[in-house]
Motif scaffolding. Structure first.
Motif, PDB file in Angstrom:
ATOM      1  N   LYS A  50      57.569  42.699  46.357  1.00 39.65           N
ATOM      2  CA  LYS A  50      58.480  43.190  45.319  1.00 39.65           C
ATOM      3  C   LYS A  50      59.804  42.452  45.381  1.00 39.65           C
ATOM      4  CE  LYS A  50      60.804  47.327  43.573  1.00 39.65           C
ATOM      5  NZ  LYS A  50      61.068  48.774  43.792  1.00 39.65           N
ATOM      6  N   MET A  51      60.303  42.223  46.593  1.00 43.33           N
ATOM      7  CA  MET A  51      61.555  41.489  46.759  1.00 43.33           C
ATOM      8  C   MET A  51      61.432  40.079  46.197  1.00 43.33           C
ATOM      9  SD  MET A  51      62.897  38.911  48.919  1.00 43.33           S
ATOM     10  CE  MET A  51      61.986  39.019  50.459  1.00 43.33           C
TER      11      MET A  51
ATOM     12  N   PHE B 286      63.756  34.839  54.127  1.00 42.15           N
ATOM     13  CA  PHE B 286      64.982  34.146  53.760  1.00 42.15           C
ATOM     14  C   PHE B 286      65.314  34.287  52.265  1.00 42.15           C
ATOM     15  CE2 PHE B 286      65.712  30.876  57.347  1.00 42.15           C
ATOM     16  CZ  PHE B 286      65.239  31.778  58.294  1.00 42.15           C
ATOM     17  N   MET B 287      64.392  34.887  51.497  1.00 45.30           N
ATOM     18  CA  MET B 287      64.607  35.032  50.047  1.00 45.30           C
ATOM     19  C   MET B 287      65.444  36.264  49.708  1.00 45.30           C
ATOM     20  SD  MET B 287      62.985  32.446  48.777  1.00 45.30           S
ATOM     21  CE  MET B 287      63.408  31.551  50.275  1.00 45.30           C
TER      22      MET B 287
ATOM     23  N   ILE C 282      61.618  25.426  45.955  1.00 42.59           N
ATOM     24  CA  ILE C 282      61.694  26.353  47.084  1.00 42.59           C
ATOM     25  C   ILE C 282      60.279  26.783  47.435  1.00 42.59           C
ATOM     26  CG2 ILE C 282      62.567  28.573  47.894  1.00 42.59           C
ATOM     27  CD1 ILE C 282      64.883  28.216  45.902  1.00 42.59           C
ATOM     28  N   LEU C 283      59.890  26.518  48.666  1.00 42.01           N
ATOM     29  CA  LEU C 283      58.559  26.851  49.156  1.00 42.01           C
ATOM     30  C   LEU C 283      58.682  27.920  50.234  1.00 42.01           C
ATOM     31  CD1 LEU C 283      57.272  23.180  49.581  1.00 42.01           C
ATOM     32  CD2 LEU C 283      57.048  24.630  47.574  1.00 42.01           C
ATOM     33  N   ALA C 284      57.985  29.019  50.055  1.00 42.58           N
ATOM     34  CA  ALA C 284      58.095  30.138  50.998  1.00 42.58           C
ATOM     35  C   ALA C 284      56.712  30.574  51.465  1.00 42.58           C
ATOM     36  CB  ALA C 284      58.817  31.307  50.343  1.00 42.58           C
ATOM     37  N   ARG C 285      56.704  31.142  52.670  1.00 46.59           N
ATOM     38  CA  ARG C 285      55.460  31.622  53.271  1.00 46.59           C
ATOM     39  C   ARG C 285      55.796  32.765  54.220  1.00 46.59           C
ATOM     40  NH1 ARG C 285      50.832  29.003  56.539  1.00 46.59           N
ATOM     41  NH2 ARG C 285      49.292  28.481  54.953  1.00 46.59           N
TER      42      ARG C 285
END
Length: 324
Positions: free
Chosen positions: A241-242, A216-217, A157-160
């Motif tokens: 924090k989330m 989206f996390m 999972i790649l997030a930005r």
């Protein structure tokens, strides 16, 4: 306490030009050394002598195995050892081994990249902080793919954060995915460089690889996954924090960012900057800091980064003079 270490022919690289590394060893570990008939004699407190002996024994073992550790790398490692007495020269050198991904072979360049790879292997959460071009995102993606292909995890999972870098892009037509893709392009670039395009597309279609904005996390628990948060300096405190509390069982998280390039609106504190203050002493986390010497792009990029750093320091000094 005194100890004698038998030294071999290859120890010259360790000592460095005019014994500069030996002097740095003495200064870093608070020991005294003397080259005698029995070998290199080390004198000092027991814990300091033992640390110096371990380093020399590891170096000798590596040389005997035909591995070359040059004088510059020894000097870099001694600085690392000054910050972390548990650091291992042997493990850092071995962390530099190339990994094959079918499309290409990838190996970390330089000691900080090796420390980064080693930290990712040994910890469930790692922060890579430093300027662009130091390989933070690229190596994290490579390590994620390595974990996926070796079945250590079942998905990536790649997030930005979807934050504009000083520009206003305006309305973007298309589907939601098409609207957010420009923000996520660097992650796609790293993936396509490591894996064959057909494989990337197949993994994306099956949800084995997911690329999405950090928003989206929320509400998710990420089990059996290798999770990367890129450009984390542009997260808010709430977003960071989330994200940090999403990690589930058998998962790893790598958070990358450059705290000198924050694009948040004025008055908003970077979640990454706050996290450094909040969790830096939490056990099980690792922070790896890069600098301009770790830049693996064009050599001109190193000089540009250094010039900006000097400019900012000068501006800060001038502001302090005016205030006083």
């Amino acid at each position: 306490m005194k100890a004698s270490i038998k030294i071999g022919a290859g120890i010259g690289e360790f000592f460095g030009t005019l014994d500069e590394n030996l002097k740095l060893l003495e200064e870093t570990l608070h020991v005294a050394t003397h080259l005698g008939e029995a070998g290199l004699e080390i004198e000092g407190e027991e814990k300091d002598v033992n640390c110096a002996r371990r380093l020399l024994e590891e170096y000798t073992e590596l040389v005997e195995r035909g591995m070359r550790v040059d004088s510059t790398e020894v000097r870099s490692f001694l600085r690392i050892l000054g910050e972390d007495r548990q650091a291992s020269l042997k493990s850092l050198v071995e962390a530099g081994r190339a990994r094959n991904f079918g499309k290409k072979s990838i190996a970390p360049k330089g000691f900080n990249q090796r420390r980064y790879v080693e930290a990712i292997e040994q910890n469930d959460m790692v922060f890579g902080i430093g300027p662009s071009g130091t390989g933070k995102t690229y190596l994290a993606v490579a390590m994620a793919v390595d974990a996926l292909l070796s079945k250590e995890v079942s998905r990536i999972i790649l997030a930005r954060p979807a934050v504009e870098a000083g520009e206003r892009l305006g309305f973007l037509p298309g589907t939601l995915q098409e609207k957010i893709n420009p923000y996520l392009r660097p992650l796609y670039d790293a993936l396509y460089d490591v894996l064959d395009p057909d494989r990337v597309e197949r993994y994306l279609e099956k949800g084995i690889i997911e690329i999405a904005p950090i928003a989206f996390m929320r509400g998710r628990t990420l089990n059996d996954a290798f999770v990367i948060l890129d450009e984390a300096q542009n997260t808010t405190s709430e977003q960071m924090k989330m994200f940090l509390t999403r990690l589930g069982f058998n998962s790893k998280a790598v958070i990358t960012g450059d705290i000198t390039q924050i694009d948040l609106p004025n008055g908003r504190r970077s979640g990454l900057v706050e996290t450094i203050d909040v969790v830096s002493k939490v056990e099980g986390l690792s922070f790896i800091y890069f600098n301009e010497r770790d830049v693996v792009r064009h050599s001109l990029v190193q000089r540009i980064i250094r010039a900006y750093e000097e400019f900012e320091l000068g501006r800060a000094a001038e502001a302090n003079r005016k205030d006083s």
